[in-house]
Motif scaffolding. Sequence first.
Motif, PDB file in Angstrom:
ATOM      1  N   MET A 197       0.874  -1.164   0.000  1.00 52.35           N
ATOM      2  CA  MET A 197       0.000   0.000   0.000  1.00 52.35           C
ATOM      3  C   MET A 197       0.913   1.216   0.000  1.00 52.35           C
ATOM      4  O   MET A 197       1.587   1.503   0.985  1.00 52.35           O
ATOM      5  CB  MET A 197      -0.919  -0.020   1.217  1.00 52.35           C
ATOM      6  CG  MET A 197      -1.839  -1.228   1.239  1.00 52.35           C
ATOM      7  SD  MET A 197      -2.873  -1.316   2.731  1.00 52.35           S
ATOM      8  CE  MET A 197      -4.036   0.021   2.397  1.00 52.35           C
ATOM      9  N   ALA A 198       0.947   1.940  -1.145  1.00 45.50           N
ATOM     10  CA  ALA A 198       1.883   3.046  -1.321  1.00 45.50           C
ATOM     11  C   ALA A 198       1.148   4.350  -1.599  1.00 45.50           C
ATOM     12  O   ALA A 198      -0.002   4.350  -2.048  1.00 45.50           O
ATOM     13  CB  ALA A 198       2.849   2.727  -2.463  1.00 45.50           C
ATOM     14  N   LYS A 199       1.828   5.477  -1.335  1.00 44.42           N
ATOM     15  CA  LYS A 199       1.225   6.790  -1.565  1.00 44.42           C
ATOM     16  C   LYS A 199       0.785   6.934  -3.022  1.00 44.42           C
ATOM     17  O   LYS A 199       1.534   6.618  -3.935  1.00 44.42           O
ATOM     18  CB  LYS A 199       2.221   7.895  -1.204  1.00 44.42           C
ATOM     19  CG  LYS A 199       2.528   8.004   0.265  1.00 44.42           C
ATOM     20  CD  LYS A 199       3.402   9.203   0.567  1.00 44.42           C
ATOM     21  CE  LYS A 199       4.775   9.078  -0.043  1.00 44.42           C
ATOM     22  NZ  LYS A 199       5.657  10.198   0.377  1.00 44.42           N
ATOM     23  N   ASN A 200      -0.436   7.417  -3.222  1.00 40.77           N
ATOM     24  CA  ASN A 200      -0.985   7.512  -4.572  1.00 40.77           C
ATOM     25  C   ASN A 200      -0.178   8.448  -5.476  1.00 40.77           C
ATOM     26  O   ASN A 200      -0.228   8.336  -6.706  1.00 40.77           O
ATOM     27  CB  ASN A 200      -2.445   7.979  -4.530  1.00 40.77           C
ATOM     28  CG  ASN A 200      -2.593   9.407  -4.019  1.00 40.77           C
ATOM     29  OD1 ASN A 200      -2.193   9.721  -2.901  1.00 40.77           O
ATOM     30  ND2 ASN A 200      -3.175  10.278  -4.826  1.00 40.77           N
ATOM     31  N   SER A 201       0.595   9.360  -4.878  1.00 44.62           N
ATOM     32  CA  SER A 201       1.387  10.290  -5.684  1.00 44.62           C
ATOM     33  C   SER A 201       2.430   9.572  -6.534  1.00 44.62           C
ATOM     34  O   SER A 201       2.870  10.088  -7.570  1.00 44.62           O
ATOM     35  CB  SER A 201       2.069  11.324  -4.779  1.00 44.62           C
ATOM     36  OG  SER A 201       2.904  10.692  -3.827  1.00 44.62           O
ATOM     37  N   LEU A 202       2.824   8.357  -6.108  1.00 46.34           N
ATOM     38  CA  LEU A 202       3.803   7.598  -6.883  1.00 46.34           C
ATOM     39  C   LEU A 202       3.250   7.185  -8.242  1.00 46.34           C
ATOM     40  O   LEU A 202       4.011   6.930  -9.179  1.00 46.34           O
ATOM     41  CB  LEU A 202       4.249   6.351  -6.105  1.00 46.34           C
ATOM     42  CG  LEU A 202       5.010   6.610  -4.804  1.00 46.34           C
ATOM     43  CD1 LEU A 202       5.320   5.299  -4.102  1.00 46.34           C
ATOM     44  CD2 LEU A 202       6.297   7.383  -5.067  1.00 46.34           C
ATOM     45  N   TRP A 203       1.919   7.145  -8.341  1.00 47.43           N
ATOM     46  CA  TRP A 203       1.289   6.775  -9.611  1.00 47.43           C
ATOM     47  C   TRP A 203       1.371   7.920 -10.633  1.00 47.43           C
ATOM     48  O   TRP A 203       0.971   7.755 -11.777  1.00 47.43           O
ATOM     49  CB  TRP A 203      -0.163   6.359  -9.390  1.00 47.43           C
ATOM     50  CG  TRP A 203      -0.331   4.911  -9.088  1.00 47.43           C
ATOM     51  CD1 TRP A 203      -0.849   3.949  -9.906  1.00 47.43           C
ATOM     52  CD2 TRP A 203       0.011   4.223  -7.870  1.00 47.43           C
ATOM     53  NE1 TRP A 203      -0.844   2.714  -9.283  1.00 47.43           N
ATOM     54  CE2 TRP A 203      -0.319   2.856  -8.037  1.00 47.43           C
ATOM     55  CE3 TRP A 203       0.570   4.626  -6.659  1.00 47.43           C
ATOM     56  CZ2 TRP A 203      -0.127   1.906  -7.042  1.00 47.43           C
ATOM     57  CZ3 TRP A 203       0.785   3.677  -5.667  1.00 47.43           C
ATOM     58  CH2 TRP A 203       0.430   2.340  -5.855  1.00 47.43           C
ATOM     59  N   ASN A 204       1.907   9.050 -10.221  1.00 45.52           N
ATOM     60  CA  ASN A 204       2.087  10.179 -11.137  1.00 45.52           C
ATOM     61  C   ASN A 204       3.477  10.204 -11.755  1.00 45.52           C
ATOM     62  O   ASN A 204       3.764  11.047 -12.603  1.00 45.52           O
ATOM     63  CB  ASN A 204       1.852  11.511 -10.393  1.00 45.52           C
ATOM     64  CG  ASN A 204       0.436  11.629  -9.854  1.00 45.52           C
ATOM     65  OD1 ASN A 204      -0.515  11.149 -10.469  1.00 45.52           O
ATOM     66  ND2 ASN A 204       0.298  12.265  -8.705  1.00 45.52           N
ATOM     67  N   VAL A 205       4.344   9.286 -11.329  1.00 39.60           N
ATOM     68  CA  VAL A 205       5.719   9.256 -11.822  1.00 39.60           C
ATOM     69  C   VAL A 205       5.787   8.405 -13.089  1.00 39.60           C
ATOM     70  O   VAL A 205       5.392   7.237 -13.070  1.00 39.60           O
ATOM     71  CB  VAL A 205       6.676   8.683 -10.755  1.00 39.60           C
ATOM     72  CG1 VAL A 205       8.103   8.662 -11.276  1.00 39.60           C
ATOM     73  CG2 VAL A 205       6.577   9.493  -9.466  1.00 39.60           C
ATOM     74  N   PRO A 206       6.259   8.974 -14.192  1.00 40.32           N
ATOM     75  CA  PRO A 206       6.368   8.196 -15.440  1.00 40.32           C
ATOM     76  C   PRO A 206       7.186   6.928 -15.246  1.00 40.32           C
ATOM     77  O   PRO A 206       8.132   6.883 -14.456  1.00 40.32           O
ATOM     78  CB  PRO A 206       7.086   9.179 -16.386  1.00 40.32           C
ATOM     79  CG  PRO A 206       6.760  10.532 -15.849  1.00 40.32           C
ATOM     80  CD  PRO A 206       6.710  10.371 -14.351  1.00 40.32           C
ATOM     81  N   VAL A 207       6.821   5.884 -15.947  1.00 40.94           N
ATOM     82  CA  VAL A 207       7.453   4.561 -15.905  1.00 40.94           C
ATOM     83  C   VAL A 207       7.143   3.851 -14.595  1.00 40.94           C
ATOM     84  O   VAL A 207       6.676   2.706 -14.598  1.00 40.94           O
ATOM     85  CB  VAL A 207       8.983   4.617 -16.124  1.00 40.94           C
ATOM     86  CG1 VAL A 207       9.570   3.197 -16.103  1.00 40.94           C
ATOM     87  CG2 VAL A 207       9.312   5.302 -17.452  1.00 40.94           C
ATOM     88  N   LEU A 208       7.405   4.511 -13.447  1.00 42.85           N
ATOM     89  CA  LEU A 208       7.095   3.887 -12.162  1.00 42.85           C
ATOM     90  C   LEU A 208       5.618   3.547 -12.086  1.00 42.85           C
ATOM     91  O   LEU A 208       5.242   2.491 -11.565  1.00 42.85           O
ATOM     92  CB  LEU A 208       7.482   4.815 -11.012  1.00 42.85           C
ATOM     93  CG  LEU A 208       7.189   4.297  -9.599  1.00 42.85           C
ATOM     94  CD1 LEU A 208       7.908   2.985  -9.336  1.00 42.85           C
ATOM     95  CD2 LEU A 208       7.587   5.343  -8.552  1.00 42.85           C
TER      96      LEU A 208
END
Length: 239
Positions: free
Chosen positions: A66-77
């Motif tokens: 369960m990770a911070k949703n902001s990480l889904w804004n990082v390209p490729v990641l």
Amino acid sequence: MGIFWLGLARWVFYPLTCLLARVRVRGVHHIPAEGGALIVLNHVSHLDPIFDAVTVHRAARVPRFMAKNSLWNVPVLKNVLVGVEQIPVYRGTADAQKSLRDAHAGLENGKVLVIYPDGTITKDPDGWPMTPKVGVARLALANDIPVIPAARYGTRELYDHYNKKFRPFPRKTVNYVFGEPLDLSAYRGGDPDVETIREVTNLVMSRVRDLLGEIREEQPPTEFYAPARKKKKGTDGAA
């Protein structure tokens, strides 16, 4: 595509963790070979998920975090996170409960979920766990799955976020110990009240703290660390 992104993550993170540290693991046999399981860990460094993912994957299970949703804004990641079915956490928004629903669904479908009840990297100067979030108890009580306490020590010596220190040399050692699944049968069944949820949360995290004490060969504190809350502007801090 999930297989592709999982393979890519393995290609990147296996060599990276080997380069950064020696990893020693005890009790990995407590992770079941199949079926849903909840692994509960302490959280001290941004490197934790990388080392934890590799360690659990070496046990032949694909971990979900369960990770911070902001990480889904990082390209490729973003592609990697979606491909390996990680769970975004929407804190302080209308979608906050969606994270727990997705976590429940993953456990029901036989996935292994890794959770950090600290909620963030511990602010305890000595690296002991903080007062845990109750989401771990909600997941543990609502699903008839093994709840495995575990502890890890050594990643903060490698990267200390709060003090902005990255110390790859000399090569560090990261130690893990996975404990026996907790017997929570006395708490399951029915709709748990607030007191029960808090009791189970503290029980689970206390075992994690004890395992951390074993690794460190130190007596752990009897209380969880509670960082002081920042005062809001316009208040004098009175109760």
